[in-house]
Design a protein around this motif. Structure first.
Motif, PDB file in Angstrom:
ATOM      1  N   GLN A  62      -2.192 -12.039  16.779  1.00  0.00           N
ATOM      2  CA  GLN A  62      -2.293 -11.096  17.892  1.00  0.00           C
ATOM      3  C   GLN A  62      -3.383 -11.534  18.865  1.00  0.00           C
ATOM      4  O   GLN A  62      -3.210 -11.463  20.090  1.00  0.00           O
ATOM      5  N   ASP A 109       7.091  -4.506   8.886  1.00  0.00           N
ATOM      6  CA  ASP A 109       6.846  -3.681  10.069  1.00  0.00           C
ATOM      7  C   ASP A 109       5.995  -2.462   9.723  1.00  0.00           C
ATOM      8  O   ASP A 109       5.148  -2.039  10.512  1.00  0.00           O
ATOM      9  N   ALA A 112       2.475  -3.664   9.623  1.00  0.00           N
ATOM     10  CA  ALA A 112       1.948  -4.082  10.916  1.00  0.00           C
ATOM     11  C   ALA A 112       1.714  -2.913  11.861  1.00  0.00           C
ATOM     12  O   ALA A 112       0.694  -2.851  12.550  1.00  0.00           O
ATOM     13  N   TYR A 113       2.633  -1.956  11.882  1.00  0.00           N
ATOM     14  CA  TYR A 113       2.627  -0.954  12.943  1.00  0.00           C
ATOM     15  C   TYR A 113       2.166   0.432  12.519  1.00  0.00           C
ATOM     16  O   TYR A 113       1.879   1.269  13.380  1.00  0.00           O
ATOM     17  N   TRP A 114       2.098   0.694  11.232  1.00  0.00           N
ATOM     18  CA  TRP A 114       1.839   2.074  10.815  1.00  0.00           C
ATOM     19  C   TRP A 114       0.630   2.201   9.898  1.00  0.00           C
ATOM     20  O   TRP A 114       0.566   3.086   9.060  1.00  0.00           O
ATOM     21  N   VAL A 277      -5.504  -3.721  17.405  1.00  0.00           N
ATOM     22  CA  VAL A 277      -4.429  -3.099  16.635  1.00  0.00           C
ATOM     23  C   VAL A 277      -3.658  -2.103  17.499  1.00  0.00           C
ATOM     24  O   VAL A 277      -2.426  -2.020  17.433  1.00  0.00           O
ATOM     25  N   GLU A 278      -4.366  -1.355  18.329  1.00  0.00           N
ATOM     26  CA  GLU A 278      -3.695  -0.396  19.207  1.00  0.00           C
ATOM     27  C   GLU A 278      -2.717  -1.093  20.139  1.00  0.00           C
ATOM     28  O   GLU A 278      -1.592  -0.617  20.351  1.00  0.00           O
ATOM     29  N   GLN A 281       0.374  -2.218  18.171  1.00  0.00           N
ATOM     30  CA  GLN A 281       1.226  -1.140  17.671  1.00  0.00           C
ATOM     31  C   GLN A 281       1.797  -0.242  18.765  1.00  0.00           C
ATOM     32  O   GLN A 281       2.591   0.650  18.469  1.00  0.00           O
ATOM     33  N   LYS A 282       1.428  -0.476  19.992  1.00  0.00           N
ATOM     34  CA  LYS A 282       1.713   0.460  21.074  1.00  0.00           C
ATOM     35  C   LYS A 282       3.201   0.792  21.205  1.00  0.00           C
ATOM     36  O   LYS A 282       3.596   1.960  21.224  1.00  0.00           O
ATOM     37  N   ALA A 284       5.780   0.259  19.106  1.00  0.00           N
ATOM     38  CA  ALA A 284       6.357   0.864  17.903  1.00  0.00           C
ATOM     39  C   ALA A 284       5.983   2.334  17.778  1.00  0.00           C
ATOM     40  O   ALA A 284       6.799   3.170  17.382  1.00  0.00           O
ATOM     41  N   ARG A 285       4.752   2.662  18.119  1.00  0.00           N
ATOM     42  CA  ARG A 285       4.309   4.053  17.972  1.00  0.00           C
ATOM     43  C   ARG A 285       4.827   4.950  19.097  1.00  0.00           C
ATOM     44  O   ARG A 285       5.002   6.143  18.886  1.00  0.00           O
TER      45      ARG A 285
END
Length: 292
Positions: A62, A109, A112-114, A277-278, A281-282, A284-285
């Motif tokens: 990232q 996923d 990574a995202y949650w 991280v934000e 993950q942007k 996906a969230r």
């Protein structure tokens, strides 16, 4: 690649191209994999170890993608993007193994995202602020040298997934290290300005290197079972590699690594991880459950 079976593809020949990346082209990371736990190995331990290695790769990837559209040359932009893809491929497999080993069934996923930043187990250097190109070179040189030394030994792991991933990843990691080393020499043995930027980058990065060789209790347990690698065992090898590169770059030889400390492996990170991280993950969230 052999259809959707990444495990089989890890052992395929790819025209002698040591830079073949396995980060894309498959949907089910563990399709065709022998996922039985080695005898006597605790699934929770194995899951956490895979998470450590996977998070190192995911977070570093990232950070490297921040150079896309911003590298000094188009060729370097492509090189750094492809290095990031290699690391994402490693992260996908390792994090999928973590979810299978701990019995939760989480896929890559979900990891990574949650997860929140405090749940990540990467070393702090992987998330360190990007800085200038010299700092990116030094960071990549240090991280790839240490990871290559670990993965070369991990290819003999009793865990079939770790062994297969490591056996292929050493080729990518060797390229990552050689790429960084060539730029270290080019900048260190370049102009007065480029040499000064390299010196500044080394001064910034070096205090974070001790953590790379700190052995977490889970690593120690699994190393004793022939599954993991104690990172302390590669300390001298990595120091020797870096000393050789810096000598070729006409830069001052490195001092000893700082004392090993456990920080990121226990969820203690610098402030720089949360925004990274934000950003990752942007989408996906904001669009949970979306597919494309």
């Amino acid at each position: 690649m052999s259809g959707d079976n990444i495990f089989a593809a890890l052992t395929e020949e790819h025209g002698g191209d040591a830079r073949w990346a396995f980060g894309t082209g498959f949907t089910d990371a563990l399709a065709g994999v022998d996922t039985d736990l080695p005898d006597g190995v605790d699934g929770q331990d194995l899951a956490l170890y895979c998470q450590m290695l996977g998070d190192d790769a995911l977070v570093q990837a990232q950070r490297l993608t921040e150079w896309v559209t911003d590298a000094p040359e188009l060729e370097e932009e492509m090189a750094l993007a492809n290095i990031a893809l290699d690391l994402i491929g490693q992260a996908r497999l390792l994090l999928a193994r973590a979810g299978q080993a701990d019995g939760t069934g989480r896929d890559e996923d979900a990891y990574a995202y949650w997860r929140d930043p405090a749940e990540f187990r990467n070393v702090r250097l992987a998330a360190a602020p990007r800085g200038d190109f010299a700092r990116a070179v030094v960071t990549l040189l240090v991280l790839s040298s240490a990871r290559l030394a670990v993965f070369a030994r991990l290819a003999d792991s009793r865990d079939p997934v770790l062994a297969a991933v490591a056996a292929k990843a050493v080729h990518e990691l060797a390229y990552h290290r050689d790429y960084a080393a060539s730029w270290a020499v080019r900048l260190g043995d370049g102009t007065d300005y480029s040499r000064e930027r390299m010196r500044a980058a080394l001064a910034d990065v070096w205090p974070l290197t001790g953590e790379l060789f700190a052995c977490h209790p889970v690593e120690a347990r699994l190393a004793g079972q022939g599954v993991a690698v104690d990172p302390a065992q590669v300390r001298e090898e990595v120091h020797g590699v870096l000393a050789q590169v810096l000598a070729e770059a006409r830069l001052e030889g490195p001092g000893p690594f700082p004392e090993p400390v456990l920080a990121g492996r226990e969820g203690r990170h610098g402030a720089e991880l949360a925004p990274l991280v934000e950003e990752m993950q942007k989408v996906a969230r904001e669009h949970p459950g979306a597919t494309w």
